[in-house]
Design a protein around this motif. Structure first.
Motif, short mmCIF file in Angstrom:
data_model
loop_
_atom_site.label_atom_id
_atom_site.label_comp_id
_atom_site.label_asym_id
_atom_site.label_seq_id
_atom_site.Cartn_x
_atom_site.Cartn_y
_atom_site.Cartn_z
N THR A 89 23.11 37.56 9.69
CA THR A 89 23.96 36.33 9.66
C THR A 89 23.44 35.44 8.45
O THR A 89 22.40 35.12 8.66
CB THR A 89 23.91 35.52 10.86
OG1 THR A 89 24.44 36.16 12.04
CG2 THR A 89 24.85 34.29 10.71
N SER A 90 24.01 35.31 7.45
CA SER A 90 23.69 34.68 6.25
C SER A 90 23.44 33.13 6.37
O SER A 90 24.16 32.60 7.38
CB SER A 90 24.54 34.82 4.97
OG SER A 90 25.54 33.71 5.21
N PHE A 92 24.29 30.64 4.69
CA PHE A 92 25.62 30.08 4.50
C PHE A 92 26.50 30.25 5.67
O PHE A 92 27.12 29.11 6.24
CB PHE A 92 26.06 30.70 3.28
CG PHE A 92 27.56 30.14 2.94
CD1 PHE A 92 27.48 28.71 2.37
CD2 PHE A 92 28.53 30.92 3.14
CE1 PHE A 92 28.55 28.37 1.87
CE2 PHE A 92 30.02 30.07 2.86
CZ PHE A 92 29.78 28.70 2.07
N ASP A 93 26.49 31.35 6.41
CA ASP A 93 27.45 31.49 7.50
C ASP A 93 26.93 30.83 8.80
O ASP A 93 27.86 29.99 9.32
CB ASP A 93 27.66 32.90 8.03
CG ASP A 93 28.13 33.96 7.10
OD1 ASP A 93 29.13 33.22 6.04
OD2 ASP A 93 28.24 34.98 7.00
N ARG A 94 25.48 30.65 8.81
CA ARG A 94 25.25 29.58 10.06
C ARG A 94 25.29 28.13 9.61
O ARG A 94 25.89 27.56 10.50
CB ARG A 94 23.63 29.75 9.98
CG ARG A 94 23.19 30.67 10.99
CD ARG A 94 21.60 30.90 11.02
NE ARG A 94 21.03 32.15 10.48
CZ ARG A 94 20.13 32.02 9.66
NH1 ARG A 94 19.27 31.12 9.58
NH2 ARG A 94 19.53 33.19 9.07
N ALA A 96 28.17 27.17 7.99
CA ALA A 96 29.59 26.92 8.36
C ALA A 96 29.62 26.95 9.66
O ALA A 96 30.53 26.17 10.35
CB ALA A 96 30.19 28.05 7.64
N MET A 97 29.08 27.80 10.60
CA MET A 97 29.05 27.61 12.02
C MET A 97 28.57 26.31 12.65
O MET A 97 29.24 25.87 13.75
CB MET A 97 28.64 28.84 12.89
CG MET A 97 29.16 30.05 12.42
SD MET A 97 28.37 31.44 13.47
CE MET A 97 27.05 32.16 12.47
N THR A 98 27.48 25.78 12.11
CA THR A 98 26.91 24.52 12.63
C THR A 98 27.90 23.57 12.30
O THR A 98 28.10 22.62 13.40
CB THR A 98 25.65 24.28 11.85
OG1 THR A 98 24.77 25.43 12.16
CG2 THR A 98 25.05 22.99 12.60
#
Length: 107
Positions: A89-90, A92-94, A96-98
């Motif tokens: 998981t990049s 950036f994706d983390r 966005a999820m947060t």
């Protein structure tokens, strides 16, 4: 296995199997397992490294275990371990999820 013995001992525990004997054993094991591809002792080394990488072992640890001087040599195995790459998981994706979790209504 005797403390001073070999991983693959010959007829005497202090004398190793010859490379030819080891090769023959690995080829026969591959045939018995129904593996159609060409198999040799290096295949075991390659599988060992790939499984370690897929289990999340740091590539520098694998480098040491394989005795590679250069990390680039060990990095070859990263091309094979696609399961590991799929699970990354990049940052950036983390992020966005947060942000999405913070906006979601609680309860």
């Amino acid at each position: 296995m005797h403390v001073d013995g070999w991983l693959f001992p010959g007829q005497h525990y202090l004398k190793p199997l010859s490379t030819r004997q080891i090769y023959r054993v690995v080829v026969e094991a591959g045939q018995a397992a129904g593996i159609d591809k060409r198999v040799g002792p290096h295949t075991l080394r390659h599988c060992f490294a790939t499984h370690l990488l897929e289990d999340g072992i740091d590539v520098r640890i694998i480098q040491t275990l394989l005795g590679h001087a250069k990390l680039e040599t060990t990095a070859y195995y990263t091309q094979v371990a696609t399961r590991v790459l799929r699970n990354v998981t990049s940052p950036f994706d983390r992020l966005a999820m947060t942000a999405m979790e913070a906006r979601a209504p609680s309860g």
